[in-house]
Write an enzyme that holds these catalytic residues in place. Sequence first.
Site, PDB file in Angstrom:
ATOM      1  N   PHE A  19       0.232  -4.091  -6.551  1.00 50.01           N
ATOM      2  CA  PHE A  19       1.976  -4.048  -6.443  1.00 50.01           C
ATOM      3  C   PHE A  19       2.439  -4.962  -6.243  1.00 50.01           C
ATOM      4  O   PHE A  19       3.147  -6.841  -6.429  1.00 50.01           O
ATOM      5  CB  PHE A  19       2.666  -2.620  -6.455  1.00 50.01           C
ATOM      6  CG  PHE A  19       3.935  -2.637  -5.407  1.00 50.01           C
ATOM      7  CD1 PHE A  19       5.144  -3.852  -7.053  1.00 50.01           C
ATOM      8  CD2 PHE A  19       4.820  -2.977  -4.805  1.00 50.01           C
ATOM      9  CE1 PHE A  19       7.063  -3.581  -6.819  1.00 50.01           C
ATOM     10  CE2 PHE A  19       6.110  -2.460  -4.147  1.00 50.01           C
ATOM     11  CZ  PHE A  19       6.779  -3.290  -4.953  1.00 50.01           C
ATOM     12  N   ASN A  40     -10.508  -4.333  -6.290  1.00 49.80           N
ATOM     13  CA  ASN A  40     -11.324  -3.887  -7.203  1.00 49.80           C
ATOM     14  C   ASN A  40     -10.566  -2.633  -8.220  1.00 49.80           C
ATOM     15  O   ASN A  40     -11.981  -1.724  -8.633  1.00 49.80           O
ATOM     16  CB  ASN A  40     -12.258  -3.138  -6.194  1.00 49.80           C
ATOM     17  CG  ASN A  40     -12.026  -1.606  -5.596  1.00 49.80           C
ATOM     18  OD1 ASN A  40     -10.737  -1.899  -4.894  1.00 49.80           O
ATOM     19  ND2 ASN A  40     -12.155  -1.934  -4.914  1.00 49.80           N
ATOM     20  N   ARG A 108     -14.250 -13.371   9.408  1.00 47.13           N
ATOM     21  CA  ARG A 108     -14.961 -14.097  10.058  1.00 47.13           C
ATOM     22  C   ARG A 108     -14.973 -15.903   9.423  1.00 47.13           C
ATOM     23  O   ARG A 108     -15.627 -16.183   9.367  1.00 47.13           O
ATOM     24  CB  ARG A 108     -16.128 -12.921   9.023  1.00 47.13           C
ATOM     25  CG  ARG A 108     -16.531 -12.139  10.304  1.00 47.13           C
ATOM     26  CD  ARG A 108     -17.789 -11.450   9.626  1.00 47.13           C
ATOM     27  NE  ARG A 108     -18.662 -10.387  10.693  1.00 47.13           N
ATOM     28  CZ  ARG A 108     -19.162  -9.241  10.094  1.00 47.13           C
ATOM     29  NH1 ARG A 108     -18.679  -8.563   9.175  1.00 47.13           N
ATOM     30  NH2 ARG A 108     -19.899  -8.224  11.028  1.00 47.13           N
ATOM     31  N   TYR A 147      -5.492   6.061   6.970  1.00 49.94           N
ATOM     32  CA  TYR A 147      -4.526   5.379   6.733  1.00 49.94           C
ATOM     33  C   TYR A 147      -3.922   4.668   8.013  1.00 49.94           C
ATOM     34  O   TYR A 147      -3.733   3.045   8.254  1.00 49.94           O
ATOM     35  CB  TYR A 147      -3.742   5.663   5.684  1.00 49.94           C
ATOM     36  CG  TYR A 147      -2.355   3.910   5.005  1.00 49.94           C
ATOM     37  CD1 TYR A 147      -2.681   3.425   4.527  1.00 49.94           C
ATOM     38  CD2 TYR A 147      -1.110   3.753   5.706  1.00 49.94           C
ATOM     39  CE1 TYR A 147      -2.238   2.271   4.236  1.00 49.94           C
ATOM     40  CE2 TYR A 147      -0.400   3.269   5.053  1.00 49.94           C
ATOM     41  CZ  TYR A 147      -1.369   1.827   4.074  1.00 49.94           C
ATOM     42  OH  TYR A 147      -0.191   0.731   3.868  1.00 49.94           O
ATOM     43  N   LYS A 151      -4.909   0.979   9.334  1.00 53.39           N
ATOM     44  CA  LYS A 151      -3.715  -0.302   9.894  1.00 53.39           C
ATOM     45  C   LYS A 151      -3.441  -0.878  10.849  1.00 53.39           C
ATOM     46  O   LYS A 151      -3.362  -2.256  11.523  1.00 53.39           O
ATOM     47  CB  LYS A 151      -2.127  -0.283   8.913  1.00 53.39           C
ATOM     48  CG  LYS A 151      -2.441   0.222   7.308  1.00 53.39           C
ATOM     49  CD  LYS A 151      -1.916  -1.364   6.936  1.00 53.39           C
ATOM     50  CE  LYS A 151      -1.885  -1.229   5.398  1.00 53.39           C
ATOM     51  NZ  LYS A 151      -2.527  -2.332   4.809  1.00 53.39           N
ATOM     52  N   THR A 177       9.012  -0.575   0.417  1.00 52.36           N
ATOM     53  CA  THR A 177       9.391  -1.831  -0.537  1.00 52.36           C
ATOM     54  C   THR A 177       8.586  -0.920  -2.070  1.00 52.36           C
ATOM     55  O   THR A 177       8.176  -0.164  -2.384  1.00 52.36           O
ATOM     56  CB  THR A 177       8.420  -3.128  -0.111  1.00 52.36           C
ATOM     57  OG1 THR A 177       7.769  -2.912   1.261  1.00 52.36           O
ATOM     58  CG2 THR A 177       8.409  -3.896  -1.285  1.00 52.36           C
ATOM     59  N   ARG A 190       4.516   7.349  -4.258  1.00 52.78           N
ATOM     60  CA  ARG A 190       5.632   6.733  -3.663  1.00 52.78           C
ATOM     61  C   ARG A 190       6.917   7.493  -3.956  1.00 52.78           C
ATOM     62  O   ARG A 190       6.813   7.550  -5.264  1.00 52.78           O
ATOM     63  CB  ARG A 190       4.777   5.309  -3.075  1.00 52.78           C
ATOM     64  CG  ARG A 190       4.171   5.119  -2.195  1.00 52.78           C
ATOM     65  CD  ARG A 190       3.883   3.788  -1.792  1.00 52.78           C
ATOM     66  NE  ARG A 190       2.613   3.065  -2.797  1.00 52.78           N
ATOM     67  CZ  ARG A 190       2.581   2.167  -2.403  1.00 52.78           C
ATOM     68  NH1 ARG A 190       2.810   1.905  -1.324  1.00 52.78           N
ATOM     69  NH2 ARG A 190       2.305   1.473  -3.570  1.00 52.78           N
TER      70      ARG A 190
HETATM   71  N1  LIG Z   1       4.588  -1.441  -1.030  1.00 52.46           N
HETATM   72  C1  LIG Z   1       4.493  -0.812   0.399  1.00 52.46           C
HETATM   73  O1  LIG Z   1       5.572  -0.065   0.248  1.00 52.46           O
HETATM   74  C2  LIG Z   1       4.046  -1.500   1.345  1.00 52.46           C
HETATM   75  C3  LIG Z   1       4.689  -0.753   3.136  1.00 52.46           C
HETATM   76  C4  LIG Z   1       3.735  -1.058   3.652  1.00 52.46           C
HETATM   77  C5  LIG Z   1       2.439  -1.691   3.802  1.00 52.46           C
HETATM   78  N2  LIG Z   1       1.819  -2.417   2.486  1.00 52.46           N
HETATM   79  C6  LIG Z   1       0.470  -2.900   2.431  1.00 52.46           C
HETATM   80  O2  LIG Z   1       0.438  -3.545   1.168  1.00 52.46           O
HETATM   81  C7  LIG Z   1      -0.370  -3.820   1.141  1.00 52.46           C
HETATM   82  C8  LIG Z   1      -0.497  -3.196  -0.852  1.00 52.46           C
HETATM   83  O3  LIG Z   1       0.398  -2.782  -1.040  1.00 52.46           O
HETATM   84  P1  LIG Z   1       0.703  -2.107  -2.776  1.00 52.46           P
HETATM   85  O4  LIG Z   1       1.899  -1.092  -2.637  1.00 52.46           O
HETATM   86  O5  LIG Z   1       0.982  -3.409  -3.569  1.00 52.46           O
HETATM   87  O6  LIG Z   1      -0.262  -0.984  -2.480  1.00 52.46           O
HETATM   88  P2  LIG Z   1      -1.216  -1.599  -3.921  1.00 52.46           P
HETATM   89  O7  LIG Z   1      -2.011   0.648  -4.859  1.00 52.46           O
HETATM   90  O8  LIG Z   1      -0.225  -1.563  -5.210  1.00 52.46           O
HETATM   91  O9  LIG Z   1      -2.295  -2.596  -3.849  1.00 52.46           O
HETATM   92  C9  LIG Z   1      -3.295  -2.100  -2.821  1.00 52.46           C
HETATM   93  C10 LIG Z   1      -5.089  -3.088  -3.766  1.00 52.46           C
HETATM   94  O10 LIG Z   1      -5.229  -2.948  -3.175  1.00 52.46           O
HETATM   95  C11 LIG Z   1      -6.893  -2.809  -4.492  1.00 52.46           C
HETATM   96  N3  LIG Z   1      -8.361  -2.135  -3.000  1.00 52.46           N
HETATM   97  C12 LIG Z   1      -8.286  -0.976  -2.601  1.00 52.46           C
HETATM   98  N4  LIG Z   1      -9.036  -1.487  -2.031  1.00 52.46           N
HETATM   99  C13 LIG Z   1      -9.976  -2.328  -2.607  1.00 52.46           C
HETATM  100  C14 LIG Z   1     -11.469  -2.821  -1.962  1.00 52.46           C
HETATM  101  N5  LIG Z   1     -12.340  -2.164  -1.183  1.00 52.46           N
HETATM  102  N6  LIG Z   1     -11.615  -4.715  -2.558  1.00 52.46           N
HETATM  103  C15 LIG Z   1     -10.535  -4.357  -3.181  1.00 52.46           C
HETATM  104  N7  LIG Z   1      -9.010  -5.018  -4.036  1.00 52.46           N
HETATM  105  C16 LIG Z   1      -9.090  -3.459  -3.085  1.00 52.46           C
HETATM  106  C17 LIG Z   1      -5.950  -1.920  -5.080  1.00 52.46           C
HETATM  107  O11 LIG Z   1      -7.179  -1.823  -6.572  1.00 52.46           O
HETATM  108  C18 LIG Z   1      -4.689  -1.954  -5.181  1.00 52.46           C
HETATM  109  O12 LIG Z   1      -5.192  -2.910  -6.292  1.00 52.46           O
HETATM  110  C19 LIG Z   1      -1.408  -2.914   1.065  1.00 52.46           C
HETATM  111  O13 LIG Z   1      -1.966  -3.352   1.880  1.00 52.46           O
HETATM  112  C20 LIG Z   1      -0.243  -1.511   1.983  1.00 52.46           C
HETATM  113  O14 LIG Z   1      -1.225  -1.183   2.724  1.00 52.46           O
HETATM  114  C21 LIG Z   1       2.602  -1.610   1.192  1.00 52.46           C
END
Ligand SMILES: NC(=O)c1ccc[n+]([C@@H]2O[C@H](COP(=O)([O-])OP(=O)(O)OC[C@H]3O[C@@H](n4cnc5c(N)ncnc54)[C@H](O)[C@@H]3O)[C@@H](O)[C@H]2O)c1
Length: 314
Positions: A19, A40, A108, A147, A151, A177, A190
């Site tokens: 997202f 992935n 790294r 989780y 973080k 978000t 969510r």
């Molecule tokens: N959306 C929110 O409200 C929110 C709030 C706080 C933090 N975040 C952080 O922002 C980031 C993006 O979140 P999001 O809402 O877009 O979630 P999302 O699940 O849409 O995106 C996360 C992406 O990471 C990919 N992924 C997971 N493990 C992987 C790996 N080992 N290698 C490569 N890709 C991998 C997933 O396939 C996915 O596309 C995340 O790190 C999340 O923890 C999001």
Amino acid sequence: MDASWLRGRRIMISGGAGFLGSHLAERLLGLGAEVVAVDNLSTGRIENVEHLMGRPGFRFVEADAAEVDASGYDYLVHGASIPSPDDYLRRPVETALSNALGLLNFLRSGRRVLYMSSSEVYGDPQVVPTPESYWGNVNPFGPRSPYDEGKRFGEALCYAFSAERGVSVRIARIHNTYGPRMDASGRYARAIPRFIMQALRGEPITVYGDGSQTRSFTYVDDMVEGLVRLMLSDHGGPVNLGSEEEVTILELARTIRELAGSSSEIKFLPPFPDDPRRRRPDISLARRVLGWEPRIPLREGLRATIEWFRGAVG
Ligand SMILES: NC(=O)c1ccc[n+]([C@@H]2O[C@H](COP(=O)([O-])OP(=O)(O)OC[C@H]3O[C@@H](n4cnc5c(N)ncnc54)[C@H](O)[C@@H]3O)[C@@H](O)[C@H]2O)c1
């Protein structure tokens, strides 16, 4: 640095088919950067970046963030993680590790890193509005801990690489978000995408607990603006990015039902373990160092999101 710095820069985004990653990729391309999105596809979808395929400067690589070659980039943005409760309850080991191992790979390389951290580093905060100086109230051994602690460990890794090896890090403490392309699948998806899909389908809107817990929701365009500003800033410590508009989950469910023109009933289910009671960031630091605050009111962002989901449902 101003946004012109991004022109022609090579940027890798892990979680780029997710997202936030896909929205950020789009914005950075618009600002003239070359973007490699790595994902992935464990929770992300190729459809999220299909519209970017073939656009000059964009490339998608299906790979694990921990294994991809991260050398030769001007900026590495780490967003890969398993952030949705349905997924992290099913796959706690992957949840605990996916965030940290991909981040380790990026750090790294010695290149500049933006780390997408989370408001979950605060756990169930006892100080609200919560400033960056608050250390958190997190259960280290429980269903949310892979989780939340993942973080937190990510932030510690950023600190370690910056202190010992001089790596330039930016840390966004992202608060809830929402917007188009969020994953709505699963029992514990969510809240916003889940409520919208339930409202549009006329199914019961499922609220965990009594709905008095609060969250502060930021529309994705505002969040992406904050992330880009942070990338360009020289502030190396964690920065809260989020909205100050705090709503209860029950109010949110009712607002979505109203805006979707739905007559779904609201159904209360047992609370999710260790669910934070309140979530509202203090964003004074973001205002001061980034000149950033969210602009899009909740109702306006919800309307846009509902319209997108209506189209996606068909
Ligand atoms: N959306 C929110 O409200 C929110 C709030 C706080 C933090 N975040 C952080 O922002 C980031 C993006 O979140 P999001 O809402 O877009 O979630 P999302 O699940 O849409 O995106 C996360 C992406 O990471 C990919 N992924 C997971 N493990 C992987 C790996 N080992 N290698 C490569 N890709 C991998 C997933 O396939 C996915 O596309 C995340 O790190 C999340 O923890 C999001």
